[in-house]
Design a protein around this motif. Structure first.
Motif, mmCIF file in Angstrom:
data_model
loop_
_atom_site.group_PDB
_atom_site.id
_atom_site.type_symbol
_atom_site.label_atom_id
_atom_site.label_comp_id
_atom_site.label_asym_id
_atom_site.label_seq_id
_atom_site.Cartn_x
_atom_site.Cartn_y
_atom_site.Cartn_z
ATOM 1 N N VAL A 54 0.833 -1.210 0.000
ATOM 2 C CA VAL A 54 0.000 0.000 0.000
ATOM 3 C C VAL A 54 0.865 1.256 0.000
ATOM 4 N N SER A 58 1.136 4.191 -2.904
ATOM 5 C CA SER A 58 0.856 5.602 -2.604
ATOM 6 C C SER A 58 2.064 6.490 -2.806
ATOM 7 N N ASN A 59 3.257 5.924 -2.752
ATOM 8 C CA ASN A 59 4.498 6.700 -2.879
ATOM 9 C C ASN A 59 5.394 6.013 -3.900
ATOM 10 N N PHE A 76 0.775 7.191 3.903
ATOM 11 C CA PHE A 76 -0.339 6.499 3.286
ATOM 12 C C PHE A 76 -1.476 6.467 4.287
ATOM 13 N N ARG A 77 -2.637 5.975 3.857
ATOM 14 C CA ARG A 77 -3.814 5.988 4.718
ATOM 15 C C ARG A 77 -4.176 4.571 5.135
ATOM 16 N N ARG A 82 -8.960 5.073 7.313
ATOM 17 C CA ARG A 82 -8.518 6.191 6.485
ATOM 18 C C ARG A 82 -7.672 7.203 7.243
ATOM 19 N N GLU A 84 -4.377 9.016 8.296
ATOM 20 C CA GLU A 84 -3.130 9.200 7.570
ATOM 21 C C GLU A 84 -1.953 8.752 8.440
ATOM 22 N N ALA A 183 -4.623 3.107 -2.831
ATOM 23 C CA ALA A 183 -3.691 4.123 -3.339
ATOM 24 C C ALA A 183 -4.436 5.178 -4.149
ATOM 25 N N ASP A 186 -6.078 7.553 -1.878
ATOM 26 C CA ASP A 186 -5.106 8.514 -1.338
ATOM 27 C C ASP A 186 -4.836 9.631 -2.332
ATOM 28 N N ARG A 187 -4.712 9.242 -3.615
ATOM 29 C CA ARG A 187 -4.459 10.268 -4.621
ATOM 30 C C ARG A 187 -5.661 11.206 -4.759
#
Length: 381
Positions: A54, A58-59, A76-77, A82, A84, A183, A186-187
Motif C-alpha cells: 500500500v 501511494s508513494n 499512506f492511509r 482512512r 493518515e 492508493a 489517497d491520490r
C-alpha cells in the motif's frame, strides 16, 4: 454448476475459534496475518508486506531500503479507518511490530492443528456426483467443479486448473486491486486537499485585491476632494471681494442720502421763515449748499452682470467618462506595482535602456491620478 455443502460435526469451541480467526484477518490480503505484523498509529494491524504494498502504491517515487539514497519518508492511509500514517525514512520498516498479535496467531495455529480443537471443516460437494468434492476449477465456464465432471460430465471438453491455484491467484488479484484502490483513494484525497488549498488561496488573493482596489479609489477620491476644496476656496474669495465692493458702495450712497436728507430738511425749515430779510440771509447759504450737494458725483455702480458667477462653472463630463474607463490590468499585481515605485525611487540614475523599461512598466494608477489632476486644473474660469 450446482453443489451442496457438507459439514463435519461441530466441536464445542468451534464458534470461538471462528470468531478469533475473523479478528486475525488482514484487511488487505483478506487472509490471516503473516508475520511480521505491524501496528499503525491508529491501532489497526497489517501484514508488513501488505503495508509495504500500500505504501509503495501511494508513494511510487519513494526509495527502497536497498537504495543508497536516503529518502525523507512518506505517508499512506490506513485501509480500515482512512487515518493518515506518516512514516520516517525507514518506511514501513520503521513501524512497530505487534508482538501480541503475532503470539495470538501462533497460539491459534497450534490450537487449530489439534484434532480435538480443530475448527469445523466444510467441503463443497458436487451435486451431480454426491460423493465427490469440488476440487478443480473450470476455466472455460468459470465455475468450480469436481474431477468426475471433467472426466465424464459436462466439463469433459473444458480447460480446468487446480482449485487452490485459482483460489490463490484470484485472492492475490483481489489483494492487488484493494491496494490499488486504497492508493487511488489517497491520490483522490490529495487532489481534494490541493483544491481546498486553491480555494483558500483564491479567498486570500481576492481579499488582498479588494483592499488594493479600495486604496486606489480612496486615492482618487482624495484628489477630487482636494481639488474641490481649492475650487471652493477660489469661489469664496471672489464672492468676498465682490460683496466688499458692493457693500462699500452701499455705505457711500447711504452717507450721501443721509446728508442730502438733512439738507432738504434744513431748506424746508428756511422756507417757512416769514421775514423776508432773514429768509434771504438764510436762503443764500442754503441755496449754495443745495447746489453743491446736487452736483456731487457718486462712485459708479457695479457694471451689468457684475453679480454673475458663471465663470466658476466646471465641466466634469469628460473626466467622468475617463473614470468610467478604469478597468483591471491583467498580469499586474499590487506587489509588482509597489516594487516598481520603490525601484524608481532608488534607481533614479538608471541608464537609457532601464529608463525605457521603467517607462513601459509605469504605475497605471499613479498615471491616472496625474492625468485626472491635470484635467481638473485645466477646467479654469
Amino acid at each position: 454448476m450446482n453443489f451442496t455443502v457438507g459439514f463435519k460435526p461441530l466441536l464445542g469451541d468451534a464458534h470461538s475459534m471462528d470468531n478469533l480467526e475473523k479478528q486475525l484477518i488482514c484487511p488487505i490480503c483478506l487472509e490471516m496475518f503473516s508475520k511480521p505484523v505491524v501496528i499503525l498509529p491508529c491501532q489497526h494491524n497489517l501484514c508488513r508486506k501488505c503495508a509495504n504494498d500500500v505504501f509503495q502504491a501511494s508513494n511510487p517515487l519513494w526509495q527502497s531500503r536497498s537504495s543508497t539514497t536516503v529518502s525523507s519518508g512518506g505517508r499512506f492511509r490506513c485501509p480500515s479507518c482512512r487515518h493518515e500514517v506518516v512514516l520516517d525514512r525507514h518506511g514501513v520498516y520503521g513501524l512497530q511490530r505487534n508482538l501480541l498479535v503475532e503470539n495470538i496467531i501462533d497460539i491459534y495455529k497450534q490450537e487449530s492443528s489439534r484434532p480435538l480443537h480443530s475448527k469445523a471443516e466444510q467441503h463443497l460437494m458436487c451435486e451431480e456426483h454426491e460423493d465427490e468434492k469440488i476440487n478443480i476449477y473450470c476455466l472455460s465456464c468459470e465455475v468450480p467443479t469436481c474431477s468426475l465432471c471433467k472426466v465424464f460430465g459436462a466439463h469433459k471438453d473444458c480447460e480446468v486448473a487446480p482449485l487452490p491455484t485459482i483460489y490463490k491467484r484470484q485472492k492475490s488479484e483481489l489483494s492487488d486491486g484493494i491496494a490499488m484502490l486504497v492508493a487511488g483513494n489517497d491520490r483522490v484525497q490529495a487532489v481534494i486537499t490541493q483544491m481546498e488549498e486553491v480555494c483558500q488561496t483564491i479567498e486570500d488573493n481576492s481579499r488582498r485585491q479588494k483592499q488594493l482596489l479600495n486604496q486606489r479609489f480612496e486615492g482618487l477620491c482624495a484628489v477630487l476632494e482636494e481639488r474641490k476644496g481649492e475650487l471652493l476656496q477660489a469661489l469664496a474669495k471672489e464672492q468676498e471681494e465682490k460683496l466688499q465692493r458692493v457693500r462699500g458702495l452701499i455705505r457711500q450712497y447711504g452717507d450721501h442720502l443721509e446728508a442730502s436728507s438733512k439738507l432738504v430738511e434744513s431748506a424746508i425749515q428756511s422756507m417757512e421763515e416769514p421775514q423776508m430779510a432773514l429768509y434771504l440771509q438764510l436762503s443764500r447759504c442754503g441755496c449754495c449748499r443745495v447746489g453743491t450737494m446736487s452736483k456731487v458725483e457718486l462712485a459708479g455702480r457695479p457694471e451689468p452682470g457684475y453679480e454673475r458667477m458663471d465663470q466658476f462653472t466646471v465641466s466634469v463630463e469628460h473626466v467622468a467618462e475617463m473614470l468610467r474607463t478604469i478597468d483591471f490590468q491583467p498580469g499586474t499585481s499590487g506587489e509588482e506595482e509597489d516594487e516598481e515605485v520603490a525601484v524608481e525611487g532608488e534607481e533614479g540614475n538608471a541608464g537609457p535602456e532601464e529608463e525605457r523599461t521603467d517607462g513601459r512598466e509605469s504605475d497605471t494608477d499613479s498615471l491616472l491620478l496625474r492625468i485626472l489632476h491635470t484635467r481638473v486644473l485645466a477646467l479654469g474660469w
